[in-house]
Scaffold this motif. Structure first.
Motif, PDB file in Angstrom:
ATOM      1  N   ASP A 195     -23.408  -6.822  -4.833  1.00 32.03           N
ATOM      2  CA  ASP A 195     -22.158  -7.658  -4.743  1.00 32.03           C
ATOM      3  C   ASP A 195     -21.231  -7.101  -3.772  1.00 32.03           C
ATOM      4  OD1 ASP A 195     -19.728  -8.807  -5.778  1.00 32.03           O
ATOM      5  OD2 ASP A 195     -20.578  -9.188  -7.525  1.00 32.03           O
ATOM      6  N   PRO A 196     -20.551  -7.839  -3.163  1.00 25.76           N
ATOM      7  CA  PRO A 196     -19.639  -7.510  -2.046  1.00 25.76           C
ATOM      8  C   PRO A 196     -18.630  -6.414  -2.894  1.00 25.76           C
ATOM      9  CG  PRO A 196     -19.621  -9.541  -1.805  1.00 25.76           C
ATOM     10  CD  PRO A 196     -20.593  -9.393  -2.903  1.00 25.76           C
ATOM     11  N   ARG A 197     -18.509  -6.864  -4.048  1.00 21.71           N
ATOM     12  CA  ARG A 197     -17.338  -6.144  -4.843  1.00 21.71           C
ATOM     13  C   ARG A 197     -17.933  -5.056  -5.865  1.00 21.71           C
ATOM     14  NH1 ARG A 197     -13.691  -8.570  -9.023  1.00 21.71           N
ATOM     15  NH2 ARG A 197     -15.519  -9.921  -9.254  1.00 21.71           N
ATOM     16  N   ARG A 198     -17.514  -4.029  -5.827  1.00 22.83           N
ATOM     17  CA  ARG A 198     -17.636  -2.882  -7.176  1.00 22.83           C
ATOM     18  C   ARG A 198     -17.103  -3.745  -8.232  1.00 22.83           C
ATOM     19  NH1 ARG A 198     -19.673   1.855  -8.491  1.00 22.83           N
ATOM     20  NH2 ARG A 198     -20.069   2.290  -6.548  1.00 22.83           N
ATOM     21  N   CYS A 202     -21.227  -2.777 -12.360  1.00 20.60           N
ATOM     22  CA  CYS A 202     -21.709  -1.572 -11.715  1.00 20.60           C
ATOM     23  C   CYS A 202     -21.968  -0.294 -12.786  1.00 20.60           C
ATOM     24  CB  CYS A 202     -21.151  -1.312 -10.686  1.00 20.60           C
ATOM     25  SG  CYS A 202     -21.092  -2.265  -9.190  1.00 20.60           S
ATOM     26  N   PHE A 208     -26.216   0.581  -6.333  1.00 24.23           N
ATOM     27  CA  PHE A 208     -25.155  -0.603  -6.084  1.00 24.23           C
ATOM     28  C   PHE A 208     -25.190  -0.810  -4.429  1.00 24.23           C
ATOM     29  CE2 PHE A 208     -20.439  -1.256  -5.118  1.00 24.23           C
ATOM     30  CZ  PHE A 208     -20.597  -2.608  -5.164  1.00 24.23           C
ATOM     31  N   PRO A 210     -23.290  -2.687  -2.014  1.00 26.00           N
ATOM     32  CA  PRO A 210     -21.966  -3.692  -1.403  1.00 26.00           C
ATOM     33  C   PRO A 210     -22.235  -4.341  -0.342  1.00 26.00           C
ATOM     34  CG  PRO A 210     -21.701  -1.308  -1.067  1.00 26.00           C
ATOM     35  CD  PRO A 210     -23.159  -1.278  -1.563  1.00 26.00           C
ATOM     36  N   ASN A 617      -8.466  -3.602  -0.451  1.00 29.70           N
ATOM     37  CA  ASN A 617      -8.992  -2.305  -0.227  1.00 29.70           C
ATOM     38  C   ASN A 617      -7.720  -1.400   0.459  1.00 29.70           C
ATOM     39  OD1 ASN A 617     -10.034  -0.593   2.272  1.00 29.70           O
ATOM     40  ND2 ASN A 617     -11.843  -0.852   0.790  1.00 29.70           N
ATOM     41  N   ASP A 650     -12.570  -0.777  -4.690  1.00 26.38           N
ATOM     42  CA  ASP A 650     -13.698  -1.633  -5.208  1.00 26.38           C
ATOM     43  C   ASP A 650     -13.936  -2.719  -4.144  1.00 26.38           C
ATOM     44  OD1 ASP A 650     -13.937   0.259  -7.289  1.00 26.38           O
ATOM     45  OD2 ASP A 650     -12.972  -1.154  -8.714  1.00 26.38           O
ATOM     46  N   ARG A 652     -14.421  -4.483  -0.695  1.00 24.47           N
ATOM     47  CA  ARG A 652     -14.777  -4.129   0.775  1.00 24.47           C
ATOM     48  C   ARG A 652     -13.609  -4.245   1.818  1.00 24.47           C
ATOM     49  NH1 ARG A 652     -20.158  -4.186   2.623  1.00 24.47           N
ATOM     50  NH2 ARG A 652     -19.429  -4.661   4.603  1.00 24.47           N
TER      51      ARG A 652
END
Ligand code: SF4
Length: 884
Positions: A195-198, A202, A208, A210, A617, A650, A652
């Motif tokens: 997933d691009p996002r935490r 997770c 994980f 990202p 971010n 979390d 990117r």
């Protein structure tokens, strides 16, 4: 009415619930059904709060024609007359239905039958187009049928679960709970989250990844290539049951020749990619579960097929604990697929091949079966805008919020000759555009079936009387069909009759050629339908029990073999530019559902996120000169969203996340769909809702404020307003670009009579604080400042629970904080027991709690639905990293 077994109306998990109607002044009681195979006694915060959403506040109880109350008969006449006129003048393709995964299968069936069989157009599409159309298209390309190969038990039988573009912890919480429990029971089970996002998901991840947005095909092509290199292919299965591996493998080799190259392109560490590939190759019991992060893309169908390819290559399909598993978003997205609710399907898993059209025409004895696909959602609203479609009936959905290019959808409906909306809710962005409003029965008032992500058909059962003139959607459609002269084909007196016909059509001349066959349910009596226990399809007539799909290696293609699809990686269609440098990602949050028309009524659910927010971010936030708690303007294409900033690593760098839920009744500028271009996947027609270039800048109003009131506010002069319902009061977050001449005068409309007001006015500093008390009871308070620095709302909000304030609390109101330390609870973390962040942190520190279980023992947080457990663990980590 007594308690009934029913099904949750929210996500695609399809949890069984036991619902008891209100009694003796107590609200309806909703419990998890321990016997339902989907949840086995579990539920999440949304299901647990269903009882809060059932009052009649805000309900559409009567029909309206052009804003005036009308009899249901007159409104149905107007709908039939309007549709008939347009068809007579412009042909059947000038009308359309836009329906919803919220409908029951029986509603869906009659709507599809009316449009495709009797009006003679395939212009019926569904909001499920926004959710899982790419999964449908990918499965059809690979298996020859829209057939999800897995069930939930596979998640417990697996030894590797790969979650792609799927925040199960918030979007399908009971599946997350099942995986968490499976991991606790089986130390061999590993979970990879891509997933691009935490996200909270997770919390169960052993690895994980990202991934850079839009690079999923490359990652899975790399895996296919790795399996070839490392002798990970199942040649026996490939030879016996598949075709097309050569072209798919060439595409994989060409696009993803090496792990370092894949890692670099996907923005990952090469070691992590190698670890993922090794685990996949070594684990026969692997389930790859995917959701909207895969589907909502201009390459969504290819992403699905890239995932399916690696399962076919390893023969991991049709076996326990293995398979590519699409987790649907809505409670009845699958039911809609079964009846043909998408514009490119005909009915019962048949499409527009001449023999299918002829078969369905004979079955329905229909005069004018559509012979070609209709307009998919984005094209449908474009056709409304151009005037090609002149009449539309929107059922149980709110496209002015949920569609991409949402402002254009609003404009399109504003120009349309006839907009009919059937809904349970009176005031939504979409009902505001309706010429005719039809009152629909809500969850708890109607009966029928839904099908969840694992192909399990369950009953929704009524346990409340339908209020006012509200009727089930199938009834409304049937009445219009009769008025259009099709009464003989729409004789239904109840949902059971419709279900039996639907089941008969699924079996009609099927003989194993179509995956969807529930002929075994076609002869249910009314009593048997009423008592129907959850059951999976396929269930042909004579079958003793449902069988595992593809266990025999036979697929629904002409030669029975599955197809590989050569997938070429494609970037998202709109890439960031100097003007729009950040990528907007959208999605759901833990405690809200869709456009908040129901979950927005529950104080328990709004406490977790009371206003729209944007996650950024730290580097991007600094570059945009915004900080945590600021308001930000997110803009693109002439539209803007205002949202509170959360700064978190979390997300990117280069991306921002804004939830999809906020609509005009809840926020003055929260409709994220307005920022997203109407770009779609060329195969599935699904919009690219998770990748929209935007710009973000600090929104700097002249003033910030909030108001807490027992009654809703008629706010003036606010450019930012977010409204949420709390226990005993309404909460309004406010900001404005112009300062009023006098705060006390401005506050008159908010607070009421000045005689009962206490106030503090710092004219030089631009601060104003006031509260109104009546009989010692707090009625309203307003806090205004030139900066975002304002008191916490939670302690003040708690004062509304008191019938009479003590002197200390009364004296502390304008300070905005309790006289005694320790009373501040902070923002809600556990919705079930209303436990706030400050309370949790205090308990963690003072009681030296180190596990989520200990927190549960001390405060009950996390012990009901468990949806907040990942956040409890995050608070434990935060407390240990930053001791008080
Ligand atoms: S997981 Fe939650 S929202 Fe989904 S069906 Fe179950 S109770 Fe409803």
């Amino acid at each position: 009415m007594t308690s009934v077994r029913t099904t949750c109306p929210y996500c695609g998990v399809g949890c069984g619930l036991v619902a008891s109607p209100p009694a003796h002044g107590a609200p309806a009681l909703i419990r998890a059904d321990a016997q339902h195979p989907a949840n086995l006694g579990r539920m999440c915060s949304k299901g647990a709060a269903l009882g809060d959403t059932l009052d009649l506040d805000g309900r559409l109880l009567h029909a309206e024609i052009r804003g005036r109350r009308a009899s249901l008969d007159d409104a149905l006449d107007a709908v039939a007359r309007g549709f008939a006129d347009v068809v007579a003048k412009h042909g059947p393709d000038a009308v359309a239905f836009y329906v919803s995964g919220q409908l029951l299968t029986e509603d869906y069936y009659v709507a599809n039958k009316l449009m495709k069989g009797f009006i003679g157009s395939a212009n019926i599409d569904t909001n499920s187009r926004l959710c899982m159309a790419s999964a449908v298209a990918g499965y059809k390309r690979a298996f020859g049928a829209d057939a999800v190969p897995n069930d939930y038990e596979d998640l417990e039988r697996a030894e590797l679960i790969v979650l792609v573009g799927s925040n199960l912890a918030w979007c399908h919480p009971v599946l997350f709970q099942r995986i968490s429990a499976a991991k606790a029971a089986n130390p061999k089970l590993r979970v990879v989250v891509i997933d691009p996002r935490r996200t909270a998901t997770c919390d169960v991840a052993d690895l994980f990844l990202p991934v850079t947005p839009g690079t999923d095909v490359l990652l899975f092509n790399g895996l296919l290539n790795y399996l070839r290199r490392e002798d990970g292919l199942d040649f026996e299965f490939l030879d016996a049951h598949t075709r097309g591996i050569g072209a798919a493998m060439r595409a994989a080799k060409d696009s993803a020749p090496s792990i370092p190259g894949v890692a670099a392109a996907c923005g990952l560490e090469a070691g992590d990619v190698a670890e993922f590939y090794r685990w996949f190759a070594a684990t026969p019991r692997t389930v790859t579960a995917f959701s909207q992060g895969v589907n909502q893309s201009s390459a969504g169908t290819d992403k699905v097929n890239a995932i399916v390819n690696v399962h076919l290559a390893t023969g991991r399909i049709g076996k326990p604990g293995a398979g590519p598993f699409s987790i649907t978003g809505q409670p009845n997205a699958m039911g809609g697929r079964e009846v043909g609710g998408l514009a490119n399907q005909l009915a019962a898993h048949m499409d527009f091949a001449p023999e299918h059209v002829e078969r369905v025409q004979r079955f329905w004895n229909a005069p004018a079966v559509a012979t070609k696909p209709g307009l998919k959602a984005v094209d449908l609203f474009a056709a409304i805008e151009t005037g090609a479609v002149k009449a539309v009936w929107i059922m149980a959905t709110n496209p002015i919020v949920s569609m991409p290019d949402a402002d254009r959808v609003r404009r399109a409906l504003g120009r349309c000759e006839l907009v009919v909306v059937s809904d349970a809710v009176r005031d939504t962005d979409t009902t505001a555009c309706a010429h005719v409003l039809l009152p629909a029965a809500a969850w708890g008032e109607k009966s029928g079936t839904v099908t969840n992500s694992e192909r399990r058909i369950s009953r929704q059962r009524a346990f409340l009387p339908a209020p006012g003139d509200a009727r089930p959607d199938w009834w409304l459609v049937t009445e219009v069909a009769r008025r259009l002269g099709f009464g003989a084909a729409f004789p239904y007196r109840g949902a059971a009759e419709i279900f039996r016909e639907h089941a008969r059509l699924s079996a009609f001349e099927n003989e194993g050629t179509r995956a969807f066959d529930i002929g075994g349910l076609a002869e249910l009596s009314d009593a048997e339908y009423d008592a129907l226990a959850p059951v999976q399809w396929p269930l042909p007539a004579g079958a003793a029990k449902p069988r595992r799909l593809f266990a025999d290696g036979r697929f629904f293609t002409p030669d029975g073999k599955a197809r590989f699809v050569a997938t070429e990686p494609r970037a998202p269609q709109r890439l960031p530019t100097a003007d729009l440098p950040l990528v907007l990602n959208t999605g759901r949050i833990r405690d809200q559902w869709h456009t908040m028309t129901r979950t927005g009524k529950s104080p328990r659910l709004t406490g977790h996120n009371p206003e729209p927010f944007v996650q950024m971010n730290p580097g991007d936030a600094a570059a945009c000169s915004v900080g945590a708690g600021d308001l930000a303007e997110i803009s693109a294409a002439g539209a803007r969203v205002l949202a509170r900033v959360e700064v978190t690593a979390d997300v990117r760098a280069g991306t921002v996340f804004v939830p999809m839920h906020w609509s005009t009744p809840f926020a003055s500028a929260g409709r994220v769909g307005a920022l997203i271009a109407p770009i779609t996947d060329p195969v599935s027609g699904q919009p690219e809702l998770k990748h929209a270039p935007v710009r973000v800048r600090r929104y700097a109003p002249a003033w910030y404020g909030f108001a807490l009131l027992r009654t809703p506010l008629d706010a003036r002069d606010c450019t930012y307003l977010a409204r949420s319902r709390s226990e005993g009061f309404w909460r309004y977050e406010l900001a404005g670009e112009t300062l009023p001449a006098s705060w006390p005068e401005w506050a008159d409309a908010v607070l009421g009579p000045r005689a009962e007001r206490i106030e503090l006015h710092d004219r030089a500093g631009g601060r104003y604080r006031a509260a109104r008390l009546a009989g010692g009871r707090l009625q309203a308070c307003l806090f205004v400042a030139p900066t975002k620095q304002l008191p916490s709302r939670t302690w003040l909000g708690g004062l509304f629970a008191h019938d009479a304030l003590d002197d200390a609390s009364r004296a502390a109101i304008l300070a905005g904080r309790p006289a005694k330390a320790g009373e501040e609870t902070g923002p809600i973390v556990c919705s079930c027991f209303s436990v706030g962040r400050s309370t949790l942190l205090r308990a963690i520190r003072t009681q030296e709690l180190v596990t989520a279980e200990q927190i549960g023992n001390a405060l009950r947080a996390g012990t009901n639905c468990g949806s907040c457990v990942p956040e409890l663990k995050a608070l434990l980590a935060e407390a240990s990293a930053t001791p008080a």
